[in-house]
Design a protein around this motif. Structure first.
Motif, PDB file in Angstrom:
ATOM      1  N   GLY A  10       1.907  12.625   1.836  1.00  0.00           N
ATOM      2  CA  GLY A  10       3.289  12.230   2.027  1.00  0.00           C
ATOM      3  C   GLY A  10       3.399  11.188   3.128  1.00  0.00           C
ATOM      4  O   GLY A  10       2.954  11.429   4.246  1.00  0.00           O
ATOM      5  N   SER A  56       3.626  10.384  -2.023  1.00  0.00           N
ATOM      6  CA  SER A  56       5.087  10.447  -1.990  1.00  0.00           C
ATOM      7  C   SER A  56       5.614   9.652  -0.808  1.00  0.00           C
ATOM      8  O   SER A  56       5.013   9.644   0.267  1.00  0.00           O
ATOM      9  CB  SER A  56       5.565  11.902  -1.908  1.00  0.00           C
ATOM     10  OG  SER A  56       5.025  12.552  -0.769  1.00  0.00           O
ATOM     11  N   GLU A  58       8.613   9.549   1.765  1.00  0.00           N
ATOM     12  CA  GLU A  58       9.550  10.539   2.266  1.00  0.00           C
ATOM     13  C   GLU A  58      10.304   9.983   3.472  1.00  0.00           C
ATOM     14  O   GLU A  58      10.164   8.818   3.821  1.00  0.00           O
ATOM     15  CB  GLU A  58       8.779  11.814   2.641  1.00  0.00           C
ATOM     16  CG  GLU A  58       7.892  12.328   1.509  1.00  0.00           C
ATOM     17  CD  GLU A  58       6.986  13.483   1.925  1.00  0.00           C
ATOM     18  OE1 GLU A  58       7.091  13.923   3.101  1.00  0.00           O
ATOM     19  OE2 GLU A  58       6.176  13.936   1.095  1.00  0.00           O
ATOM     20  N   SER A  88       6.040   9.729  -6.048  1.00  0.00           N
ATOM     21  CA  SER A  88       7.366  10.341  -5.984  1.00  0.00           C
ATOM     22  C   SER A  88       8.107   9.860  -4.738  1.00  0.00           C
ATOM     23  O   SER A  88       7.490   9.453  -3.751  1.00  0.00           O
ATOM     24  CB  SER A  88       7.274  11.869  -5.977  1.00  0.00           C
ATOM     25  OG  SER A  88       6.516  12.320  -4.870  1.00  0.00           O
TER      26      SER A  88
END
Length: 311
Positions: A10, A56, A58, A88
């Motif tokens: 992340g 990801s 974030e 993502s």
């Protein structure tokens, strides 16, 4: 067994956020963030040297950045299509515009199943969500727009004492809206939370046991896939399996996080546990076995219960 690199990484592309959730870490730091060029550079370095399966972006709130769509376009082109990895973006959903959602639907089709969003929603009841997060109307409008544009996304919901008795109702309502996936997450103590706030928001074990029992029943015949992660019990309930599959915390074992300044940490909650800095250090330093051994000792308590301050 020590794997050669983390499965999931992340990258916190900002610490800025338009909300102030009590269990979040994002407002504890100076609002430092890397440029889009720097983010792209460390992402390429991660792909080349750590070989994860998924990356990801974030926050903070990623959509607070003016260049967020530029970063998403780059991610689809280079993470999904170029490297064949999952990609993502985690967001509270309140800042999404119709134009952004329209473009995301195009990019998602282009990514061929490798790009998705996670939208934070702690309740389908306005007063409950606003007590925990805020901007309920804007978040629900974004969820409905995502559904209208046939975008694949998952709703992320933090389990607290405030919303736990409504979660089954929330899942059923989201199912009626044609939401395909719901991610229920354990609440962890943040650096801005004192003991009184933590114990007030922490769900009671009996309430959790009741929730898990109800979710087991929901696994039969419901069209919502549920992924539940928590310090008490973890399970993956799917339409196909209709069984419980247990897994533990992945921090420092399968996953690591990168702060907005490039610092590498086991998970986003352990802000001071800095292993290295991805801007200046090679992966040999980032993914050293001896650094992560403590996180692989299953006989010890979970990491955040050991290291979070005042708990």
């Amino acid at each position: 067994m020590f794997i050669k690199g983390p499965i999931d990484i992340g990258i916190e592309i900002t610490s800025r956020c338009n909300l102030d959730c009590p269990y979040c870490y994002s407002s504890d730091e100076n609002h430092f963030e890397l440029s889009s060029h720097e983010i792209e550079g460390i992402t390429e370095k991660i792909i080349k040297e750590l070989h994860p399966f998924e990356i990801s972006y974030e926050g903070g709130e990623p959509f607070i950045r003016k260049d967020i769509m530029e970063l998403i376009r780059w991610g689809v082109e280079n993470i999904c299509l170029g490297a064949g990895l999952g990609f993502s973006v985690l967001t509270n959903g309140s800042l999404l515009t119709t134009d952004q959602i329209r473009e995301i639907s195009i990019l998602q089709r282009k990514a061929k199943g490798l790009f998705t969003l996670q939208i934070s929603l702690d309740s389908t009841e306005k007063n409950i969500h606003n007590q925990l997060r805020g901007l309920f109307k804007e978040t629900m409008e974004s969820i409905k727009n995502l559904i209208n544009y046939k975008i694949d996304f998952v709703v992320g919901m933090v389990i607290t004492s405030i919303n736990i008795s409504h979660i089954i109702h929330d899942i059923e309502r989201l199912s009626s809206l044609k939401v395909k996936r719901v991610l229920l997450m354990n609440m962890m103590p943040s650096y801005k939370m004192n003991q009184k706030q933590y114990w007030y928001l922490k769900p009671h074990p009996r309430a959790l046991k009741n929730l898990f029992s109800q979710i087991t029943l929901l696994s039969q015949g419901k069209k919502v896939g549920l992924i539940i992660e928590g310090p008490y019990r973890s399970a993956n309930i799917s339409r196909k399996a209709q069984t419980l599959k247990y897994k533990g915390c992945s921090a420092g074992v399968l996953r690591l996080a990168i702060k907005p300044n490039g610092d590498v940490i086991p998970c986003s909650m352990l802000r001071d546990w800095v292993i290295a800095n991805v801007l200046r250090d090679r992966t040999q330093k980032i993914w050293r076995e001896e650094v992560w051994n403590e996180f692989r000792n299953k006989d010890k308590l979970l990491c955040y219960e050991r290291y979070a301050p005042a708990f």
